[in-house]
Design a protein around this motif. Sequence first.
Motif, PDB file in Angstrom:
ATOM      1  N   THR A 145       1.246  -1.018   0.032  1.00 39.03           N
ATOM      2  CA  THR A 145       0.211  -0.130   0.345  1.00 39.03           C
ATOM      3  C   THR A 145       0.899   1.491   0.067  1.00 39.03           C
ATOM      4  N   ILE A 195       1.873   5.530   0.858  1.00 41.75           N
ATOM      5  CA  ILE A 195       0.941   6.119   1.479  1.00 41.75           C
ATOM      6  C   ILE A 195       1.775   7.451   1.527  1.00 41.75           C
ATOM      7  N   ASP A 202       2.525  11.607   5.184  1.00 39.46           N
ATOM      8  CA  ASP A 202       1.549  11.609   5.960  1.00 39.46           C
ATOM      9  C   ASP A 202       1.045  10.538   7.499  1.00 39.46           C
ATOM     10  N   ASP A 221      -0.762  10.039   8.488  1.00 35.59           N
ATOM     11  CA  ASP A 221      -2.596   9.684   9.403  1.00 35.59           C
ATOM     12  C   ASP A 221      -2.211   8.470   8.395  1.00 35.59           C
ATOM     13  N   ALA A 222      -1.768   8.460   7.430  1.00 36.52           N
ATOM     14  CA  ALA A 222      -2.685   7.370   6.226  1.00 36.52           C
ATOM     15  C   ALA A 222      -1.969   6.409   7.552  1.00 36.52           C
ATOM     16  N   ARG A 233      -1.152   5.768  10.240  1.00 29.77           N
ATOM     17  CA  ARG A 233      -1.581   5.013  11.530  1.00 29.77           C
ATOM     18  C   ARG A 233      -2.953   4.162  10.769  1.00 29.77           C
ATOM     19  N   ARG A 234      -4.178   4.972   9.758  1.00 32.77           N
ATOM     20  CA  ARG A 234      -5.048   4.132   9.338  1.00 32.77           C
ATOM     21  C   ARG A 234      -4.154   2.611   9.058  1.00 32.77           C
ATOM     22  N   GLU A 235      -3.683   2.875   8.567  1.00 32.84           N
ATOM     23  CA  GLU A 235      -2.464   1.248   7.326  1.00 32.84           C
ATOM     24  C   GLU A 235      -2.159   0.461   8.743  1.00 32.84           C
ATOM     25  N   LYS A 248      -3.703   0.367  11.706  1.00 31.30           N
ATOM     26  CA  LYS A 248      -4.277  -0.495  12.817  1.00 31.30           C
ATOM     27  C   LYS A 248      -5.024  -1.470  11.756  1.00 31.30           C
ATOM     28  N   ARG A 249      -5.083  -2.206  10.971  1.00 29.07           N
ATOM     29  CA  ARG A 249      -5.055  -3.519  10.454  1.00 29.07           C
ATOM     30  C   ARG A 249      -4.417  -4.738  11.017  1.00 29.07           C
ATOM     31  N   HIS A 282       2.586  -0.536  16.933  1.00 31.06           N
ATOM     32  CA  HIS A 282       2.030  -2.175  15.971  1.00 31.06           C
ATOM     33  C   HIS A 282       2.681  -2.966  15.909  1.00 31.06           C
TER      34      HIS A 282
END
Length: 465
Positions: free
Chosen positions: A183, A185, A189, A191-192, A194-196, A198-199, A233
Amino acid sequence: MTDDRPEGFDLARLLAERGAERYELHTRHLNHQLPRMLHTIGFDKVYERAEGAHFWDAEGNDYLDMLAGFGVMGLGRHHPVVRKALHDVLDASLADLTRFDCQPLPGLLAEKLLAHSPHLDRVFFGNSGTEAVETALKFARYATGRPRVLYCAHAFHGLTTGSLSVNGENGFRDGFAPLLPDTAIALGDLDALRRELKRGDVAALVVEPIQGKGVHAAPPGFLHEAQELLHRHKALLIADEVQTGLGRTGDFYAYQHEEGVEPDLVCVAKALSGGYVPVGATLGKDWIFRRVYSSMDRVLVHSASFGSNAQAMAAGLAVLAVMEDEGTVGHARRTGDLLRERLTALVGRYELLHEVRGRGLMIGIEFGRPSSLKLRSRWTMLQAARKGLFAQMVVVPLLQKHRILTQVSGDHLEVIKLIPPLVVDEADVGRFVTAFTEVMDDAHGGGGLMWDFGRTLVKQAVANR
């Protein structure tokens, strides 16, 4: 005097007899588009010899190298210390690549590299930058037990299938799917990121501290914060220093510009070779290597047939010795600062020149839309045909008229990237700035030859659609 050379193969004679066929041979047997491209832009030169940051053609004309073989020639061409090291290792007739012994040179080179990266513990040696990245991807996925790797848009990490999976340029990726789970980003970034994360399936983020395409540095604080997020993470930070490492940006590694950044894996290559023998290295933390090589049954689970060969290791050791003895990193910082300052001073002078950026001897010169009507109409003509043509219009006269080799920083970019050998000096800086100023004067004065060449590029771009 007797000639002690063995009979049979004679390289000097072969080059004398067949060297003039170089472009024809490439057209017939190799990538046929390369000579076509070189003929089109007038780069089809015949260079006879090279030393340091300069080449010479058959007529004895001197050319300044501001490209360094895409960063390979960190110490310039044919550094005497590296040459001697290679002669010495060949003359030693070592029992190399037996595959079932432990030669001293790989251990010595690993020790030297790790001294510049005290938070890392072990090294794997391959043969190129893309192999170094492939190694990091494999190690990160195995060590974390996760499949997905994040990368930054516009990144370049190599062209083999694994490294291509984290390449941010579609022009390289198109037609080679399926690739690894990945993926992209945007660089910087959080924020991007962090979003990834979390998966829960992310093994690592691989990042160039300064991207080669466009010469964009990671925003201040991004690498450190990304590292904290990744570790929270249980994912890894991979620093791709294949081009930025070994002094290019004014520190040994580019990630060292930001305090507290300690990547889990670091990839180096290019300049470590001394310009002679391909070598790549992946440096990492002990626990990662111990997890990959977890038992004697897995001793060869990741290896390279030519990895750790004596010639490559000798070249790498010689390169690091020269860098220490000659203060190469500090020289690159000072010379880069001087070059960037002198170029930045021109930004207000030329409306086509928008920004000069970078660190050390990795500098991007960006062009943009002018304000005056006459220049704006010409700029629009070029942009309509193909973005990046103006930058190419600058690169060509730098070579043709001023004998200075540069490159456009990426496809469809109006950016020239300067990555000269780290041995360029103040006189070389002056030569480049003088030539660049003259080219920009021609561009803003409506110089006939330059804009005529622009029209030729437009026709070629339209024909290639």
